[in-house]
Design an enzyme around this catalytic site. Structure first.
Site, PDB file in Angstrom:
ATOM      1  CD  GLN A  58      42.359  38.317  39.691  1.00 28.75           C
ATOM      2  OE1 GLN A  58      41.918  37.293  39.174  1.00 28.75           O
ATOM      3  NE2 GLN A  58      43.660  38.569  39.810  1.00 28.75           N
ATOM      4  CG  HIS A  60      37.421  37.048  36.344  1.00 30.78           C
ATOM      5  ND1 HIS A  60      38.701  37.277  35.911  1.00 30.78           N
ATOM      6  CD2 HIS A  60      37.529  36.342  37.501  1.00 30.78           C
ATOM      7  CE1 HIS A  60      39.559  36.714  36.750  1.00 30.78           C
ATOM      8  NE2 HIS A  60      38.870  36.148  37.720  1.00 30.78           N
ATOM      9  CD  GLU A  78      37.767  33.038  39.565  1.00 33.93           C
ATOM     10  OE1 GLU A  78      38.483  32.659  38.633  1.00 33.93           O
ATOM     11  OE2 GLU A  78      38.094  33.986  40.311  1.00 33.93           O
ATOM     12  CG  HIS A 136      37.967  37.734  42.841  1.00 37.91           C
ATOM     13  ND1 HIS A 136      37.218  38.095  41.745  1.00 37.91           N
ATOM     14  CD2 HIS A 136      39.002  36.990  42.353  1.00 37.91           C
ATOM     15  CE1 HIS A 136      37.771  37.598  40.649  1.00 37.91           C
ATOM     16  NE2 HIS A 136      38.861  36.917  40.997  1.00 37.91           N
ATOM     17  NE  ARG A 156      47.470  42.758  36.317  1.00 42.42           N
ATOM     18  CZ  ARG A 156      47.729  41.984  35.271  1.00 42.42           C
ATOM     19  NH1 ARG A 156      47.398  40.708  35.305  1.00 42.42           N
ATOM     20  NH2 ARG A 156      48.293  42.475  34.196  1.00 42.42           N
TER      21      ARG A 156
END
Length: 267
Positions: A58, A60, A78, A136, A156
């Protein structure tokens, strides 16, 4: 000081045996433990993740990319601190060689995207910062603490044939087809005080033993405390591992020589 509300989340890829101090309810496979963000730190989300299977490949978006794609939520950066890892456990982050958009799409469709990625062996104490746009995947047999921008946007690219929606157009539009920068992965096995991440949205520090305040970039004010082990007290209240607390003054805490914790604050 405020004890954050904690919620255990069942996942098919979760675990029925969790690392201490967590205990999965009988018959449930717990994949995540979420902590409800307080208003003064609402842009940050803390959670634990426990995997028995690989999670999806996936990516972001950044804040700017999310806005450009018409998303109502912010982007997501993150970071991960590994707290337990089974033998052979890995995290997939970035690519071995540069990958252009068309090659990434083909690899996502036929499943070879896994083979293009770098899979990092992990051990407790490994820390990874994951900038927006980094492709990642969390492998099987990993338990970690995830600290992130409080956003629900996940694109995804590949999901091992599971019957869930993929987001190839948006995912490939924001993905960086490049290697993961070495400086974003830091093993933190030694004792002491260290700032692990000092990013544009949040900072993370780790304290083992008594704090060395001169080693921190903490500017003061609201922050989250994640006890990992040992004795941390505020007045007559003990902070328990497995919980997360919000407070406005870190100096109100007393750290034992046996303690370990994470501190998180907004940048």
């Amino acid at each position: 000081m405020t004890l954050l509300t904690k919620r255990m989340v069942e996942k098919p890829w979760g675990k029925d045996t969790l690392p201490m101090p967590f205990v999965a309810p009988l018959g449930q496979r717990i994949g995540e433990v979420w902590f409800e963000s307080p208003p003064e730190l609402s842009s940050i989300l803390v959670k634990y993740i426990f995997t028995s299977e690989k999670l999806s490949v996936q990516v972001h978006p950044s804040d700017a990319q999310a806005a450009a794609l018409g998303e109502k939520d912010r982007g997501k950066e993150e970071c991960w601190l590994v707290i337990a890892a089974e033998p052979g456990a890995t995290l997939g982050i970035g690519f071995k060689q540069p990958v252009d958009a068309e090659a990434m799409r083909r690899a996502a469709l036929d499943g070879t995207i896994e083979d293009l990625m770098v899979w990092h062996p992990v051990a407790p104490g490994d820390f990874f910062y994951i900038p927006a746009g980094t492709v990642h995947a969390i492998g099987a047999g990993v338990s970690l603490i995830e600290i992130q921008q409080n956003s629900d946007i996940t694109y995804r690219l590949y999901d091992y044939g599971r019957p869930r929606e993929l987001h190839l157009d948006k995912g490939i539009a924001v993905a960086r087809g490049e290697a993961y920068a070495n400086g974003l992965h830091n093993p933190v096995h030694d004792d002491g005080t260290a700032t692990l991440a000092d990013g544009p949205f949040f900072a993370v520090a780790r304290i083992i033993g008594l704090p060395e305040w001169d080693s921190l970039t903490y500017p003061g004010g609201n922050l989250l405390v994640i006890p990992l082990r040992g004795t941390i007290n505020q007045a007559d209240t003990a902070l328990e591992p497995g919980d997360c607390y919000a407070l406005s003054d870190i100096h109100a805490l007393e750290f034992g020589a046996d303690s370990a914790s994470l501190l998180v604050w907004q940048a």
